[in-house]
Structures are given as structure tokens and as C-alpha cells.
Design a protein around this motif. Sequence first.
Motif, PDB file in Angstrom:
ATOM      1  N   GLU A  10       0.826  -1.212   0.000  1.00 30.03           N
ATOM      2  CA  GLU A  10       0.000   0.000   0.000  1.00 30.03           C
ATOM      3  C   GLU A  10       0.854   1.254   0.000  1.00 30.03           C
ATOM      4  OE1 GLU A  10      -3.449   2.235   2.714  1.00 30.03           O
ATOM      5  OE2 GLU A  10      -2.735   0.219   3.258  1.00 30.03           O
ATOM      6  N   LEU A  11       1.916   1.254   0.815  1.00 29.99           N
ATOM      7  CA  LEU A  11       2.788   2.424   0.892  1.00 29.99           C
ATOM      8  C   LEU A  11       3.541   2.638  -0.414  1.00 29.99           C
ATOM      9  CD1 LEU A  11       3.801   4.727   2.649  1.00 29.99           C
ATOM     10  CD2 LEU A  11       5.574   3.193   3.533  1.00 29.99           C
ATOM     11  N   ARG A  12       3.958   1.559  -1.049  1.00 30.57           N
ATOM     12  CA  ARG A  12       4.630   1.660  -2.352  1.00 30.57           C
ATOM     13  C   ARG A  12       3.727   2.333  -3.369  1.00 30.57           C
ATOM     14  NH1 ARG A  12       6.082  -3.804  -4.666  1.00 30.57           N
ATOM     15  NH2 ARG A  12       7.152  -2.572  -6.241  1.00 30.57           N
ATOM     16  N   GLU A  13       2.453   1.925  -3.379  1.00 27.85           N
ATOM     17  CA  GLU A  13       1.521   2.462  -4.364  1.00 27.85           C
ATOM     18  C   GLU A  13       1.168   3.917  -4.074  1.00 27.85           C
ATOM     19  OE1 GLU A  13      -1.627  -0.371  -4.239  1.00 27.85           O
ATOM     20  OE2 GLU A  13      -0.660  -1.703  -5.686  1.00 27.85           O
ATOM     21  N   ASP A  23      12.643   0.632   1.235  1.00 24.02           N
ATOM     22  CA  ASP A  23      12.462   1.956   1.840  1.00 24.02           C
ATOM     23  C   ASP A  23      11.107   2.045   2.534  1.00 24.02           C
ATOM     24  OD1 ASP A  23      14.925   2.947   1.001  1.00 24.02           O
ATOM     25  OD2 ASP A  23      14.134   3.589  -0.932  1.00 24.02           O
ATOM     26  N   CYS A  24      10.078   1.466   1.893  1.00 31.19           N
ATOM     27  CA  CYS A  24       8.735   1.474   2.480  1.00 31.19           C
ATOM     28  C   CYS A  24       8.699   0.649   3.768  1.00 31.19           C
ATOM     29  CB  CYS A  24       7.723   0.929   1.475  1.00 31.19           C
ATOM     30  SG  CYS A  24       7.410   2.044   0.094  1.00 31.19           S
ATOM     31  N   LYS A  25       9.368  -0.486   3.740  1.00 26.26           N
ATOM     32  CA  LYS A  25       9.405  -1.335   4.935  1.00 26.26           C
ATOM     33  C   LYS A  25      10.094  -0.612   6.086  1.00 26.26           C
ATOM     34  CE  LYS A  25      10.758  -5.918   6.566  1.00 26.26           C
ATOM     35  NZ  LYS A  25      11.401  -7.202   6.215  1.00 26.26           N
ATOM     36  N   LYS A  26      11.196   0.046   5.786  1.00 24.82           N
ATOM     37  CA  LYS A  26      11.927   0.798   6.813  1.00 24.82           C
ATOM     38  C   LYS A  26      11.057   1.927   7.367  1.00 24.82           C
ATOM     39  CE  LYS A  26      16.041   3.624   7.615  1.00 24.82           C
ATOM     40  NZ  LYS A  26      17.257   4.230   7.027  1.00 24.82           N
ATOM     41  N   LYS A  35      10.416  13.206   3.668  1.00 24.50           N
ATOM     42  CA  LYS A  35      11.494  13.949   4.311  1.00 24.50           C
ATOM     43  C   LYS A  35      12.862  13.381   3.956  1.00 24.50           C
ATOM     44  CE  LYS A  35       8.808  15.714   8.198  1.00 24.50           C
ATOM     45  NZ  LYS A  35       8.554  15.664   9.659  1.00 24.50           N
ATOM     46  N   ASN A  36      12.904  12.118   3.615  1.00 27.21           N
ATOM     47  CA  ASN A  36      14.160  11.492   3.231  1.00 27.21           C
ATOM     48  C   ASN A  36      14.347  11.462   1.714  1.00 27.21           C
ATOM     49  OD1 ASN A  36      15.668  10.199   5.718  1.00 27.21           O
ATOM     50  ND2 ASN A  36      13.478   9.964   6.094  1.00 27.21           N
ATOM     51  N   GLY A  37      13.470  12.178   1.011  1.00 22.53           N
ATOM     52  CA  GLY A  37      13.616  12.299  -0.430  1.00 22.53           C
ATOM     53  C   GLY A  37      13.281  11.059  -1.216  1.00 22.53           C
ATOM     54  N   GLN A  38      12.608  10.100  -0.596  1.00 23.58           N
ATOM     55  CA  GLN A  38      12.300   8.842  -1.285  1.00 23.58           C
ATOM     56  C   GLN A  38      10.904   8.828  -1.873  1.00 23.58           C
ATOM     57  OE1 GLN A  38      13.192   6.923   2.288  1.00 23.58           O
ATOM     58  NE2 GLN A  38      15.207   6.192   1.665  1.00 23.58           N
ATOM     59  N   ALA A  39      10.128   9.861  -1.591  1.00 26.86           N
ATOM     60  CA  ALA A  39       8.804   9.998  -2.197  1.00 26.86           C
ATOM     61  C   ALA A  39       8.591  11.475  -2.488  1.00 26.86           C
ATOM     62  CB  ALA A  39       7.723   9.486  -1.249  1.00 26.86           C
TER      63      ALA A  39
END
Length: 311
Positions: free
Chosen positions: A10-13, A21-24, A42-46
Motif C-alpha cells: 500500500e505504501l509503495r503504491e 524503503d517502504c518497509k523501513k 522527508k528522506n527524499g524517497q517519495a
Amino acid sequence: MAITAAMVKELREMTGAGMMDCKKALNETNGNMDEAVEFLRKNGQAKAEKKASRIAAEGLCMVVTKDDQTAAVVEVNSETDFVAKNATFQEFVKAVATQAVNSDAADMDAFMAEKWNEDASKTVSEALVEKVAVIGENLKIRRFEKVVAEHGCVVPYVHGGGRIGVIVDADTDVVNDTVKEAMHNIAMQIAALNPKYVSRDEVSADYIAHEKEILLAQIMNDPKESQKPEKVINGMIEGRISKELKEVCLVDQVYVKAEDGKQTVAKYLEEVSKAVGGTVKVKRFVRFETGEGLEKKQEDFAAEVAAQMNA
């Protein structure tokens, strides 16, 4: 809290971030989905919360106009694209849109309880149940919105055979073919570039403050950018906010049909106003996209992960 594969999916989508990254992020936020999105941003991954980036539900959006001042847009969902292309389903969606343009309902519950225009012996809800039985697939009248122009006209636009439905409410001293053509062009712009606001005046201070917080966190997480002077960092944040607002505010967007590739929508409206000898503005707009924020049934997530690992 145990982090499940479904939560990671869900977070990936929602964000487009990588699986690990989503799991972390979920582990760091004890499974809180909203906080996990913030963590990734905040970590620039999304880049942003774009839940609609993986639009999957089928169905149609349709716009019906009653006159130059009144229009309604509806979204009716089906389980499959096959049904969405079915003439019986399309006729039903048109009937729902016609119901909406003549409705005074303030919300979906009231709308579904109304007498069905095509057969007053049943309600809209009962008409939907009957159509489900006929088509043999679950259907849902998901949403509707009626627009009544107070000073000007409304102009509809449907894109992609019903994938996107748009209504533009024009605030104008003059209503003629030139103005309507201009509003049609604006509606196409809205369908293509999906602005969130008409102008910066509609953007709340809370939204700006929140985006600045995200941008500051991104900068501070960058080893090089975080070492820059505070004045430079503040300038970077302001510049990025300005760029974002140009993307989400309609009148600040570059007009898609501009010959020079630079003219904004605001400048285009100024040209139209001059041409018709009056003031032409966009008061508001409504944009529905089929399946926005919904998901199709997906393949088994464990199998998807295994396939990626073995690729």
C-alpha cells in the motif's frame, strides 16, 4: 506492530518508493501509514503523496449540461473495462449524470435516496441495484458534483472517452462562442495537467508551511545542501515552493497551446478578455478522473516480490 506485506504494498503504491524503503519507513513509524509517507518524503524517497498515480478502478466519468449555467459531472465505477465499454452501462451513466444535473441533493446519501428520473417508482439506489443484476457486475455511483454559474457560463469537457470529466465555471461579463472556446481550451488544460487550485489565493498557509517543512527536511538530509548558509537554504526552499505552485495553480501554469511555450494561463485569459471586450476569469473548476484514489485487484504480492528478486 508487525509490518505486513500488504502494508508495504500500500505504501509503495501511495508514494512510488522502493520496497525496502517502504518497509523501513513503516518500521520507523510503527506502522502508521500517514507518518510513513511523511518519513519517505522527508528522506527524499517519495516526491509527494500521489495516491492517484496508480489509478486502477474501471468505469466512466460523464458530464451533462442543462444550459449555459448548469452542468453536472458523475463518476460511476465498474469492476472491469469490458463493462465500462458496454452500451448498457454507458446509457446508465448518462442517466445518472442527467439525474445529477436536475438534482438538489447536497450529498451522496440524499442523491441515492432521490426518486429515479426515469422511473419514479424506484430510487436512484434501487435503479443501481437493478442495473447490477442486469449487467452481472458490481457497480457503484461513486460521486457527483453539480455546478451552477452565478455570473457567466459553465463549459464541460470529457477526455479519453470518459476517463476524465471536467467542468469550468467561467466568471465573465460576456458569454459568446469565443469565451466558450477559451473555456474549452482551459478545460483541456485542466484534464491534461491536473491543477489543484485556480490561483495562489486558494492555497492555505498551512499547506505552504507543511511543504516548507518537507523541503527543509530533504535539504538537511543531503550532506552537501545541508552545509549551505541559512540564507541560501531559505532561498532554495522559496524557489522550490514557487516552482511547485506554478504546477498546482491553474493560472500560473504554462498554457498548453501557447505558441511560444511560455505564455501562462493568466496571460491567455487576459488576451481573451481583450478580444471580447470584457473580463473573463475562471471562478472554479471540477475535475473527476475515473478510479482516482482507488485500486484494481492486484496479483499476489508475494509472487510479485519473488518475480522481482528472480529478475
